[in-house]
Motif scaffolding. Structure first.
Motif, PDB file in Angstrom:
ATOM      1  N   SER A  84       0.764  -1.071   0.017  1.00  0.00           N
ATOM      2  CA  SER A  84       0.008  -0.089  -0.028  1.00  0.00           C
ATOM      3  C   SER A  84       0.843   1.298   0.000  1.00  0.00           C
ATOM      4  O   SER A  84       0.557   2.254  -0.911  1.00  0.00           O
ATOM      5  CB  SER A  84      -0.990   0.116   1.347  1.00  0.00           C
ATOM      6  N   ILE A 169      -3.625  -2.302   0.027  1.00  0.00           N
ATOM      7  CA  ILE A 169      -3.391  -1.700  -1.548  1.00  0.00           C
ATOM      8  C   ILE A 169      -4.606  -1.200  -2.226  1.00  0.00           C
ATOM      9  O   ILE A 169      -4.563  -0.181  -2.641  1.00  0.00           O
ATOM     10  CB  ILE A 169      -2.858  -3.018  -2.290  1.00  0.00           C
ATOM     11  N   ALA A 172      -5.367   2.062  -0.649  1.00  0.00           N
ATOM     12  CA  ALA A 172      -4.305   2.975  -0.977  1.00  0.00           C
ATOM     13  C   ALA A 172      -4.570   3.616  -2.658  1.00  0.00           C
ATOM     14  O   ALA A 172      -4.504   4.853  -2.893  1.00  0.00           O
ATOM     15  CB  ALA A 172      -2.867   2.625  -0.926  1.00  0.00           C
TER      16      ALA A 172
END
Length: 388
Positions: A84, A169, A172
């Motif tokens: 991330s 992830i 993000a």
């Protein structure tokens, strides 16, 4: 360079105009005409600042920075770098690259402007509103992506129980996209603040392109509060948030530090990100200070303010170009992945070359290589551990 500040040795820096530009006939019978350069006691300071930044600093910083950010994107897109944090750093590299490309065009515009040709000034006038907008948008995006990195590190270090849930992830990517879209929309008035006017100077019987505030730019009821909002989003609020979060993160790392024990991988990454945040803070602080006292209107400001803006904006360009150096110097995994992508491919023997060695040489070399590996397997593992 101010809000991109396409160098204004002539105060007639210009903004985009329609295919049929407005022509204003000015009946001037006395005094300087509208096509004269505006000069004051700080004109020399501004010209020197513009020369140093526009013709020396920017071409060097932009070329190196664009190359560095491109390499950063290639490395961070590798499967070994799928985290991330690296999503934020990839988005940051994109934003920085956009800004550096825009800044490089500033260098080109300075060179063209020195020619003082009508067609060059028209070209500059077509480019200026886009440059003004891209500059403000990219700086805002960079600032809030840096804040996003700081927030993620704060969660990872100070709210460990929520880190696995919040620092993903997918989240993000969502945050990075929201930052880009929000700043792209909020900075649209920057593109509409000025307009290029094709003026006729009857005093000198010449015409020129001049930058003047548009109808929106002259609307103080809208532009004054908007300028404060944009100032705050561009540097003031991010600076306050980054100082606060950095202080909390550093304090927490100090508490977790065990004397005589090496830092964990997580904390080493955090230290690298702290260095990135501190460097950004140092570079943006002069811009934040200027934003507290002056608006974004580069065209509207005095030569003193323009000269100072040249310096503060060059710091923002340096910040956009420097992250690759920080990654290489402070992250082992970045260096390892960089070597895996670029160096290993360059140094590895080509299959076509091995096929040409059909007299047993290649097989013998392979056998010797296997024997060396077997006889020193322990040291090979140690080297790998150290490298990673």
């Amino acid at each position: 360079m101010g809000s991109y500040g396409i160098a204004e040795n002539l105060s007639s820096l210009v903004v985009i105009f329609n295919s049929t530009p407005e022509i204003i006939a000015l009946n001037i019978t006395n005094g300087p005409g509208p096509c004269d350069d505006a000069t004051d006691e700080y004109s020399g300071f501004y010209n020197v600042a513009q020369f140093i930044t526009g013709l020396i600093i920017y071409p060097i910083v932009c070329i190196l920075g664009i190359i560095g950010n491109t390499l950063t994107l290639i490395v961070l897109s590798h499967k070994d770098m799928a985290t991330s944090t690296n999503v934020y750093l990839s988005a940051l590299a994109v934003s920085d690259t956009i800004k550096l490309i825009n800044d490089f065009f500033y260098f080109i515009m300075v060179v063209l402007q020195d020619q003082n040709l009508d067609k060059d000034m028209r070209l500059i006038s077509n480019f200026y509103p886009y440059a003004h907008y891209i500059f403000n948008m990219s700086v805002c995006v960079t600032a809030w992506l840096t804040v996003s990195v700081a927030v993620e590190r704060y969660i990872s270090i100070c709210i460990i129980t929520r880190a696995k849930e919040m620092c993903t992830i997918s989240k993000a990517r969502i945050v990075s996209t929201v930052v880009f879209l929000t700043m792209i929309i909020l900075t649209i008035p920057s593109a509409l603040r000025y307009e290029a006017i094709h003026q006729v100077d009857t005093y000198k019987n010449i015409t020129c392109y001049t930058v003047l505030p548009s109808a929106l730019g002259n609307n103080s009821d809208f532009m004054d509060p908007y300028t404060w909002v944009q100032n705050s989003l561009r540097s003031i609020i991010p600076l306050i948030v980054l100082i606060f979060l950095n202080a909390r993160i550093i304090n927490e790392l100090r508490k977790q530090r065990v004397k005589g024990k090496k830092l964990s991988s997580r904390n080493r990454i955090t230290l690298m990100l702290i260095a990135i945040i501190i460097f950004f803070t140092v570079c943006i602080m002069p811009d934040a200070f200027m934003s507290l006292f002056f608006g974004f209107g580069y065209v509207d400001e005095s030569n003193l303010v323009k000269g100072i803006r040249e310096i503060t904006d060059s710091l923002l360009a340096i910040n956009s170009a420097f992250n690759f150096v920080l990654y290489c110097s402070m992250s082992k995994i970045f260096r390892t992945t960089f070597s895996k992508i670029f160096l290993t491919r360059c140094l590895a023997p080509k299959p076509s070359q091995e096929r040409l060695l059909n007299n047993g040489t290649c097989i013998e070399k392979e056998a010797k290589s296997v024997n060396r590996k077997d006889s020193s397997s322990g040291s090979g593992n140690n080297n790998k551990e150290t490298f990673v």
